[in-house]
Write an enzyme that holds these catalytic residues in place. Structure first.
Site, PDB file in Angstrom:
ATOM      1  N   ASP A 320      -4.631  42.401  33.298  1.00 26.57           N
ATOM      2  CA  ASP A 320      -4.684  40.973  33.576  1.00 26.57           C
ATOM      3  C   ASP A 320      -5.785  40.385  32.696  1.00 26.57           C
ATOM      4  OD1 ASP A 320      -4.374  38.492  34.977  1.00 26.57           O
ATOM      5  OD2 ASP A 320      -6.175  39.012  36.119  1.00 26.57           O
ATOM      6  N   ASP A 523      -7.594  42.325  39.120  1.00 26.12           N
ATOM      7  CA  ASP A 523      -8.641  42.078  40.119  1.00 26.12           C
ATOM      8  C   ASP A 523      -8.243  41.057  41.177  1.00 26.12           C
ATOM      9  OD1 ASP A 523      -8.671  39.836  38.426  1.00 26.12           O
ATOM     10  OD2 ASP A 523     -10.776  39.449  38.863  1.00 26.12           O
ATOM     11  N   ASP A 527      -2.371  40.359  41.524  1.00 25.42           N
ATOM     12  CA  ASP A 527      -2.211  41.606  40.770  1.00 25.42           C
ATOM     13  C   ASP A 527      -1.794  42.768  41.666  1.00 25.42           C
ATOM     14  OD1 ASP A 527      -2.992  40.599  38.223  1.00 25.42           O
ATOM     15  OD2 ASP A 527      -5.075  40.621  38.881  1.00 25.42           O
TER      16      ASP A 527
END
Length: 643
Positions: A320, A523, A527
């Protein structure tokens, strides 16, 4: 000396009696056969009682033949042949090997679980009248103030009240260099106060504190086994009956005409002793457990050895962007008003603030902080709704307001971006960053651009991954221009931009089908699905969401990306070590088994082949404990009670 100190006095006495009796029998000091039988019987029962009990329980209650059963059958056979010294030797050296394995396992366990001891049982709670009380951490509520003396461990996460604090964070991050915190910053629990007395305003309760989360991760790590480890466990269940059957066949050969029954029975006993799977059953799990301990020293927690195997075979890794590759600390870099005659910059920001103040997303928090610093009118919004992956909408001062990304404007609201929103900016050169559009009563009125900086650890991380031959991907919901800029800065192999949460998962699955074993690093709450679907999910543990940490297989405690290549290298070393142990043990045992079946190996060689091989395999399995060197905080940390 460490292993001797770890042994119980009772075990030392039993082993001593066995060794002395064995030497007396070998030296011929006891010539009377009746005396030999009585002495051997008494000492044998004392020495081998736990093994005999375990063998009986496994056979009768669990209906399986264990390695203890192998040792029992072998020693009974030796006693029947009146090889008393050999019978005692089998049991004595089996117990020595077993004690050595227990010691090695305890050392490996201590390397991982020593951090648990750092969690204080008491905390210094400050009352409004200035008095101090020692209470259990679970009794402290959010917003209360605690005091931490020099040398003590911080029991609960809290915002620093004083101007600064120097703490040792190596328990959480593996970094021995002290970290400096300033007023208002959150100090995580599990760190040691290295300076003067500090006070903290508690921001997380005991259940969600950093040290509690770390302890939970440690406990989870014991639950998952790697495939080789699970294979060895299953192998032992079927292996022993096969070995016993082979030994019986060897014995039956001695019943054939012209064969020496005693010779073939001895061969069968050698076969049983050598075939004991202890070295294999224990050295492989110890290899992985030692690897877990080594990795934990770097500030990374792996939830089980099965993930070490997956890490060692990684072909690609996807990440990400926000909060993972970048700092996740946005700052307003540009404000544009598309209809300045009706909506000024303060009005635009006030509408933004009213909706974003209800979110915990880094972008929203940056907007709120900026507006508060500007001293603007700060209205409240009602009927706020989240449009997942697009933005927010609600009512502010009686007007319908929507804020979000470009796709909110074009796909959800059906509006067209004006020329100044798609081409050059009104106030100068276009800034590459995350853009939020503001719509009031169906009219697009402005845009705010926020910039996020790349983490210092990002570029070294991607370069290290490429050196390991692992492909890198970035999957982000941000615009293509922002993603391209970040990818260029960090040398990322490929990127996917403008991804909704459901798009992220589909994109990751396509990467996985193409590259094989793939990890995902994230995080945020969004996700969590991708982390769960990956071969190895890696979460940023310091500021990551609880959902991401829960769904992940690996947690980087201090959010340092460079810890990931180190973890992968340690995982590769650990997996190769386990494979070495498997090949080494099986090859040597197969050789001695062959020699025993052919009559070239006696029972003493069998003992050496079993116990000696076991000790060598376990010593090799303990090597990971020396791969990473860190100091022991448990020795330097004080406790509130002793202060």
């Amino acid at each position: 000396m460490g292993m001797l100190a770890a042994m119980s006095l009772h075990l030392k006495l039993r082993l001593g009696a066995g060794l002395v009796t064995m030497l007396l029998l070998l030296s011929g000091a006891i010539s009377d056969i009746f005396a030999q039988i009585v002495l051997t019987g008494v000492v044998y029962l004392w020495v081998s009682y736990p093994v005999l009990k375990s063998a009986w329980r496994d056979l009768v209650v669990r209906h399986r033949m264990s390695e203890q059963f192998l040792m029992t059958v072998a020693t009974f056979g030796a006693l029947g042949l009146q090889d008393f010294a050999e019978a005692l030797a089998v049991m004595v050296f089996y117990l020595v090997g077993d004690a050595f394995e227990d010691y090695a396992a305890q050392r490996s366990h201590n390397e991982i679980a020593s951090l648990v001891k750092l969690k204080p049982s008491k905390v210094r709670l400050l009352h409004d009248d200035g008095s101090e009380e020692l209470v259990a951490p679970r009794k402290v509520k959010l917003g209360q103030r605690i005091r931490v003396l020099a040398g003590e461990v911080v029991a609960l996460d809290g915002a620093l009240v004083g101007p600064s604090a120097s703490v040792d964070m190596s328990a959480l991050t593996g970094e021995s260099e002290p970290a400096l915190f300033t007023m208002g910053q959150e100090v995580p629990s599990g760190v040691i106060n290295m300076g003067q007395v500090i006070e903290l305003t508690v921001t997380r309760d005991n259940k969600s504190s950093s040290i509690t989360r770390l302890i939970n991760l440690i406990e989870d790590a014991a639950a998952n086994k790697s495939r080789p480890e699970a294979l060895i466990t299953r192998f032992a269940v079927y292996y022993t009956p096969i070995v016993v059957g082979a030994a019986v066949l060897l014995t039956l050969v001695g019943l054939l005409p012209g064969q020496d029954f005693s010779d073939w029975l001895t061969r069968a006993l050698v076969f049983l002793v050598v075939s004991c799977p202890c070295a294999l059953v224990l050295s492989v799990p110890l290899s992985f457990f030692g690897g877990l301990g080594a990795i934990s020293k770097t500030g990374v927690m792996v939830k089980g050895s099965i993930h070490i195997e997956a890490l060692s075979k990684l072909k690609a890794i996807a990440l990400d962007k926000t909060g993972t590759i970048t700092q996740g600390k946005f700052a307003v870099s540009k404000i544009e008003c598309f209809v300045p005659e009706r909506y000024s910059e303060p009005e635009l920001l006030s509408a933004l603030y009213a909706l974003e103040r209800l979110t915990t997303h880094p972008i929203g928090m940056a907007i709120v902080k900026y507006c508060e610093e500007q001293g603007l009118a700060l209205p409240e919004a009602t009927d706020v709704q989240e449009i997942t992956g697009f933005g927010l909408q609600g009512k502010v001062d009686g007007k319908q307001v929507a804020v979000g990304k470009e796709r909110l404007i074009t796909d959800k609201l059906g509006l067209k971006l004006p020329q100044q929103a798609t081409g050059s900016a009104l106030s100068g050169t276009k800034v590459v960053g995350t853009e939020l559009y503001v719509v009031i009563d169906g009219e697009l009125v402005g845009r705010v651009t926020l910039a996020d900086s790349v983490k210092d650890s990002a570029l070294p991380f991607f370069d290290a991954m490429h050196d390991l031959g692992i492909k890198t991907y970035m999957i982000t919901g941000d615009k293509k221009e922002v993603a391209a800029s970040i990818a260029q800065q960090c040398h990322i192999s490929a990127f996917y931009a403008e991804q909704l949460p459901e798009d992220k998962l589909d994109t990751f699955k396509s990467i996985k089908s193409k590259d094989g074993v793939v990890a995902y690093v994230g995080d945020g709450i969004n996700d969590a699905p991708t982390l769960a679907a990956s071969d190895v999910g890696i979460a940023m543990g310091q500021f990551g969401s609880a959902a991401a940490v829960e769904a992940a297989d690996v947690v980087v405690m201090n959010d340092d990306l460079t810890k990931i290549p180190t973890t992968i290298k340690l995982a590769q070393q650990t997996y190769h070590l386990a494979q070495q142990n498997m090949v080494f043990v099986i090859a040597v045992k197969a050789l001695i088994l062959l020699l025993g079946a052919l009559g070239y190996a006696n029972i003493w060689m069998a003992i050496l082949g079993d116990v000696g091989l076991c000790v060598l395999a376990v010593l090799n399995a303990m090597r990971p404990l020396s791969w990473v060197k860190t100091k022991s905080l448990a020795e330097t940390a004080g406790a509130p009670e002793s202060a």
